[in-house]
Design an enzyme around this catalytic site. Structure first.
Site, PDB file in Angstrom:
ATOM      1  N   GLU A   1      -9.990  -2.158   5.105  1.00  0.00           N
ATOM      2  CA  GLU A   1     -10.590  -1.809   6.398  1.00  0.00           C
ATOM      3  C   GLU A   1     -11.891  -2.592   6.598  1.00  0.00           C
ATOM      4  O   GLU A   1     -12.498  -3.057   5.623  1.00  0.00           O
ATOM      5  CB  GLU A   1     -10.903  -0.304   6.410  1.00  0.00           C
ATOM      6  CG  GLU A   1      -9.677   0.599   6.353  1.00  0.00           C
ATOM      7  CD  GLU A   1      -9.034   0.827   7.721  1.00  0.00           C
ATOM      8  OE1 GLU A   1      -9.016  -0.087   8.552  1.00  0.00           O
ATOM      9  OE2 GLU A   1      -8.539   1.949   7.934  1.00  0.00           O
TER      10      GLU A   1
ATOM     11  N   ASN B   1      -8.000  -2.852  14.376  1.00  0.00           N
ATOM     12  CA  ASN B   1      -9.382  -3.142  13.943  1.00  0.00           C
ATOM     13  C   ASN B   1      -9.447  -4.341  12.985  1.00  0.00           C
ATOM     14  O   ASN B   1     -10.489  -4.610  12.399  1.00  0.00           O
ATOM     15  CB  ASN B   1     -10.023  -1.903  13.299  1.00  0.00           C
ATOM     16  CG  ASN B   1      -9.347  -1.495  11.987  1.00  0.00           C
ATOM     17  OD1 ASN B   1      -8.445  -2.173  11.500  1.00  0.00           O
ATOM     18  ND2 ASN B   1      -9.787  -0.384  11.419  1.00  0.00           N
TER      19      ASN B   1
ATOM     20  N   ASP C   1       0.796  -1.224   0.000  1.00  0.00           N
ATOM     21  CA  ASP C   1       0.000   0.000   0.000  1.00  0.00           C
ATOM     22  C   ASP C   1       0.831   1.278   0.000  1.00  0.00           C
ATOM     23  O   ASP C   1       2.052   1.241   0.201  1.00  0.00           O
ATOM     24  CB  ASP C   1      -0.982   0.007   1.191  1.00  0.00           C
ATOM     25  CG  ASP C   1      -0.372  -0.585   2.463  1.00  0.00           C
ATOM     26  OD1 ASP C   1       0.859  -0.521   2.598  1.00  0.00           O
ATOM     27  OD2 ASP C   1      -1.123  -1.112   3.288  1.00  0.00           O
TER      28      ASP C   1
ATOM     29  N   HIS D   1      -7.650  -4.725  10.128  1.00  0.00           N
ATOM     30  CA  HIS D   1      -7.352  -4.501   8.702  1.00  0.00           C
ATOM     31  C   HIS D   1      -6.051  -5.204   8.298  1.00  0.00           C
ATOM     32  O   HIS D   1      -5.148  -5.396   9.116  1.00  0.00           O
ATOM     33  CB  HIS D   1      -7.344  -3.013   8.320  1.00  0.00           C
ATOM     34  CG  HIS D   1      -6.203  -2.206   8.843  1.00  0.00           C
ATOM     35  ND1 HIS D   1      -6.363  -0.956   9.384  1.00  0.00           N
ATOM     36  CD2 HIS D   1      -4.861  -2.435   8.895  1.00  0.00           C
ATOM     37  CE1 HIS D   1      -5.188  -0.464   9.729  1.00  0.00           C
ATOM     38  NE2 HIS D   1      -4.266  -1.341   9.453  1.00  0.00           N
TER      39      HIS D   1
HETATM   40  C1  F6R Z   1       1.268  -1.281   6.153  1.00  0.00           C
HETATM   41  C2  F6R Z   1      -0.047  -1.950   6.209  1.00  0.00           C
HETATM   42  C3  F6R Z   1      -0.898  -1.889   7.435  1.00  0.00           C
HETATM   43  C4  F6R Z   1      -0.099  -2.121   8.719  1.00  0.00           C
HETATM   44  C5  F6R Z   1      -1.028  -2.046   9.933  1.00  0.00           C
HETATM   45  C6  F6R Z   1      -0.256  -2.230  11.233  1.00  0.00           C
HETATM   46  O1  F6R Z   1       1.896  -1.480   4.914  1.00  0.00           O
HETATM   47  O2  F6R Z   1      -0.464  -2.514   5.246  1.00  0.00           O
HETATM   48  O3  F6R Z   1      -1.918  -2.850   7.350  1.00  0.00           O
HETATM   49  O4  F6R Z   1       0.500  -3.378   8.664  1.00  0.00           O
HETATM   50  O5  F6R Z   1      -1.681  -0.824   9.940  1.00  0.00           O
HETATM   51  O6  F6R Z   1       0.638  -1.159  11.377  1.00  0.00           O
HETATM   52  P1  F6R Z   1       1.777  -1.198  12.472  1.00  0.00           P
HETATM   53  O7  F6R Z   1       2.655  -2.344  12.134  1.00  0.00           O
HETATM   54  O8  F6R Z   1       2.496   0.124  12.342  1.00  0.00           O
HETATM   55  O9  F6R Z   1       1.111  -1.386  13.796  1.00  0.00           O
END
Ligand code: F6R
Length: 242
Positions: free
Chosen positions: A143, A136, A67, A138
């Protein structure tokens, strides 16, 4: 789904790095699906250490990231392209031309998203996909919703995701509210998946991976449909597992 639980984040990171290294050892030109954020940071550090020790060769490796924030160009220090360059690519012998991160800026993001899915196909698919998980549930920026996308698309970030990501920006208002993300289809089409979670804030989402239910309201539960998922946890993230 296999759960691997470690005392510390560092141990969990070393284990994830070994899983990734194993894929590259088996296939020199492996396609790595990569994630950004805090969860894989320790793994990237360990991968760099192993590269410096001569244990991993990235010369043939290709990568494709999950992403990118809409509105940030790759030179913005909070863009995911910048993250990947500074946390991994600049430190190993990967050919930058073989690294791919979605573009978050462009006239026609829908066309760029379509081209991204074509790129994944042209690369021959993803050998291993690294994932973090949102509190959450995702994955990527898929999401919680009534319906999820199979394909790469522009996603509206949930308020809790914007809140969680605000820690990297000067103010909450600077956090992009949209991201381009791979869809559930590309993630599930990866041959192997490594999901990394650390800390108590992830415990609830991780718990949802344990039972028999799948729900688009906790997107990570769709990973239960995949035959080769390893969930790598520190003990805090695993604290609600039975
Ligand atoms: C990032 C991504 C997100 C993160 C998620 C957890 O490329 O795709 O899904 O993996 O938001 O973020 P952290 O690891 O910072 O808690």
């Amino acid at each position: 789904m296999k759960f691997k639980i470690f005392e510390t984040y560092e141990e969990a990171s070393a284990y994830s790095a070994e899983l990734l290294a194993e894929v590259i050892r088996t296939k020199r030109d492996a396609v790595l699906g990569l994630a950004t954020g805090s969860s894989p940071e320790g793994m990237y550090k360990e991968i760099i250490r192993r590269y410096e020790a001569g244990e991993i060769d990235f010369s043939q490796v290709k990568s494709i990231n999950l992403d990118e924030y809409v509105g940030l160009t790759g030179d913005h220090d909070q863009s995911y392209r910048y993250f990947m360059d500074t946390h991994l690519f600049n430190h190993v012998n990967i050919n930058k031309a073989n690294t791919h991160v979605p573009q978050g800026v462009g006239q026609d993001l829908a066309a760029l998203a379509k081209a991204y899915d074509e790129l994944i196909e042209n690369l021959g698919g993803i050998d291993v996909q690294v994932l973090g998980i949102g509190a959450n549930g995702h994955i990527g920026f898929n999401e919680p919703e009534h319906e999820l996308h199979l394909k790469t698309h522009v996603a509206e970030l949930k308020p809790e995701t914007i809140e969680a990501n605000a820690r990297f920006f000067e103010s909450r208002d600077d956090v992009p509210t949209k991201a381009v993300t791979m869809g559930i289809g590309a993630i599930l089409s990866a041959k192997k998946i490594i999901l990394i979670a650390s800390g108590e804030s992830k415990a609830e989402a991780v718990k949802a991976l344990e039972d028999d239910f799948i729900s688009t309201h906790v997107p990570a539960t769709l990973l239960k449909l995949h035959a080769d998922v390893t969930v790598v946890l520190d003990k805090e993230a695993a604290s609600l597992l039975t």
